[in-house]
Design a protein around this motif. Structure first.
Motif, short mmCIF file in Angstrom:
data_model
loop_
_atom_site.label_atom_id
_atom_site.label_comp_id
_atom_site.label_asym_id
_atom_site.label_seq_id
_atom_site.Cartn_x
_atom_site.Cartn_y
_atom_site.Cartn_z
N ASN A 92 -10.13 -8.57 20.48
CA ASN A 92 -11.48 -8.26 20.03
C ASN A 92 -11.46 -6.88 19.37
O ASN A 92 -11.35 -5.87 20.04
N LEU A 93 -11.51 -6.88 18.04
CA LEU A 93 -11.53 -5.65 17.26
C LEU A 93 -12.90 -5.44 16.61
O LEU A 93 -13.03 -4.70 15.64
N THR A 94 -13.93 -6.06 17.16
CA THR A 94 -15.28 -5.94 16.63
C THR A 94 -15.68 -4.47 16.55
O THR A 94 -15.55 -3.73 17.53
N GLU A 95 -16.12 -4.06 15.36
CA GLU A 95 -16.59 -2.70 15.10
C GLU A 95 -15.53 -1.62 15.37
O GLU A 95 -15.87 -0.44 15.55
N ALA A 96 -14.27 -1.98 15.39
CA ALA A 96 -13.20 -0.99 15.55
C ALA A 96 -13.01 -0.22 14.25
O ALA A 96 -13.30 -0.72 13.17
N ASN A 97 -12.52 1.00 14.36
CA ASN A 97 -12.23 1.82 13.19
C ASN A 97 -10.77 1.60 12.82
O ASN A 97 -9.87 2.08 13.51
N LEU A 98 -10.54 0.85 11.73
CA LEU A 98 -9.19 0.57 11.25
C LEU A 98 -8.93 1.29 9.92
O LEU A 98 -8.03 0.91 9.17
N ILE A 99 -9.67 2.33 9.65
CA ILE A 99 -9.51 3.09 8.41
C ILE A 99 -8.11 3.70 8.37
O ILE A 99 -7.70 4.42 9.29
N TYR A 117 -14.12 -1.51 10.55
CA TYR A 117 -14.09 -0.70 9.33
C TYR A 117 -12.68 -0.57 8.79
O TYR A 117 -11.73 -0.39 9.55
N TYR A 118 -12.56 -0.64 7.46
CA TYR A 118 -11.29 -0.44 6.77
C TYR A 118 -11.57 0.30 5.48
O TYR A 118 -12.71 0.47 5.07
N ASP A 119 -10.52 0.77 4.82
CA ASP A 119 -10.64 1.41 3.51
C ASP A 119 -9.43 1.07 2.66
O ASP A 119 -8.61 0.25 3.07
N GLU A 120 -9.32 1.71 1.50
CA GLU A 120 -8.19 1.43 0.61
C GLU A 120 -6.86 1.78 1.25
O GLU A 120 -5.82 1.24 0.88
N GLY A 121 -6.86 2.69 2.20
CA GLY A 121 -5.62 3.09 2.87
C GLY A 121 -5.18 2.14 3.97
O GLY A 121 -4.06 2.23 4.46
N THR A 122 -6.05 1.22 4.37
CA THR A 122 -5.69 0.25 5.41
C THR A 122 -4.73 -0.76 4.81
O THR A 122 -4.98 -1.30 3.73
N ARG A 123 -3.64 -1.01 5.47
CA ARG A 123 -2.60 -1.92 4.96
C ARG A 123 -2.59 -3.23 5.74
O ARG A 123 -2.46 -3.23 6.97
N PHE A 124 -2.77 -4.32 4.99
CA PHE A 124 -2.72 -5.68 5.53
C PHE A 124 -1.60 -6.44 4.83
O PHE A 124 -1.07 -5.98 3.82
N ASP A 125 -1.29 -7.62 5.33
CA ASP A 125 -0.35 -8.50 4.63
C ASP A 125 -0.96 -8.94 3.31
O ASP A 125 -2.19 -9.05 3.19
N THR A 126 -0.11 -9.22 2.35
CA THR A 126 -0.56 -9.74 1.06
C THR A 126 -1.37 -11.00 1.28
O THR A 126 -0.98 -11.88 2.05
N GLY A 127 -2.51 -11.08 0.63
CA GLY A 127 -3.36 -12.26 0.73
C GLY A 127 -4.42 -12.19 1.82
O GLY A 127 -5.34 -13.00 1.85
N PHE A 128 -4.34 -11.20 2.71
CA PHE A 128 -5.35 -11.06 3.76
C PHE A 128 -6.61 -10.49 3.12
O PHE A 128 -6.56 -9.47 2.44
N LEU A 129 -7.75 -11.14 3.35
CA LEU A 129 -9.02 -10.70 2.78
C LEU A 129 -9.94 -10.20 3.89
O LEU A 129 -10.56 -11.00 4.59
N PRO A 130 -10.03 -8.89 4.07
CA PRO A 130 -10.84 -8.35 5.17
C PRO A 130 -12.29 -8.79 5.14
O PRO A 130 -12.88 -9.06 6.19
N ILE A 131 -12.87 -8.89 3.96
CA ILE A 131 -14.28 -9.28 3.85
C ILE A 131 -14.50 -10.69 4.40
O ILE A 131 -15.52 -10.95 5.03
N SER A 132 -13.52 -11.56 4.22
CA SER A 132 -13.68 -12.93 4.73
C SER A 132 -13.63 -12.99 6.25
O SER A 132 -13.96 -14.01 6.85
N HIS A 133 -13.24 -11.89 6.88
CA HIS A 133 -13.22 -11.81 8.35
C HIS A 133 -14.38 -10.97 8.87
O HIS A 133 -14.41 -10.60 10.05
N GLY A 134 -15.31 -10.64 7.96
CA GLY A 134 -16.51 -9.90 8.36
C GLY A 134 -16.28 -8.40 8.50
O GLY A 134 -17.11 -7.70 9.09
N MET A 135 -15.20 -7.90 7.95
CA MET A 135 -14.92 -6.46 8.05
C MET A 135 -15.77 -5.68 7.04
O MET A 135 -16.18 -6.22 6.03
N ARG A 136 -16.00 -4.40 7.33
CA ARG A 136 -16.81 -3.55 6.46
C ARG A 136 -15.93 -2.51 5.79
O ARG A 136 -15.18 -1.80 6.47
#
Length: 139
Positions: A92-99, A117-136
């Protein structure tokens, strides 16, 4: 002289094979469990499965290869933490700060990321779409 050098090399090679390439600091793990305040802690490879870490401060923590399966990290501060190859299944990472966090190769299967929360500096795997997971996205 050659015999001493050979023995020294053999000893170093044996110790290197026995010691793990990474490992967490037991004192950091104890601090996290007792205070939930562990910025910059080394928890690399630690088993934190199912732990209640709500609102914990893990800013810049080393969590590479940590087992956080089913952990409750709701509202946790993980800003600029290293979560590469961490197991975050069902966490459960709801409302976690992942910036600025590094989540490359992290296992996010069924992780709850709504409002995290995430920003341009947050690194995900290629193809991962944070917005589709409800991230801000933070500006």
């Amino acid at each position: 002289m050659n015999l001493k050098l050979t023995a020294m090399i053999a000893l170093v090679a044996t110790v290197s094979c026995v010691m793990p390439a990474y490992g967490f600091n037991p004192e950091d793990l104890h601090r996290l469990k007792t205070t939930k305040n562990c910025p910059g802690c080394n928890l690399e490879g630690a088993d934190l499965q199912g732990m209640d870490l709500r609102s914990s401060n893990l800013k810049q923590a080393k969590l590479k290869r940590a087992n956080l399966k089913n952990a409750n990290l709701q509202g946790a501060n993980l800003k600029r933490s290293d979560l590469r190859r961490a197991n975050l299944q069902e966490a459960n990472l709801t409302e976690a700060n992942l910036i600025g966090a590094r989540l490359n190769n992290a296992d996010l299967w069924l992780a709850r990321l709504w409002g995290a929360y995430y920003d341009e500096g947050t690194r995900f795997d290629t193809g991962f779409l944070p917005i589709s997971h409800g991230m801000r996205k933070s500006e």
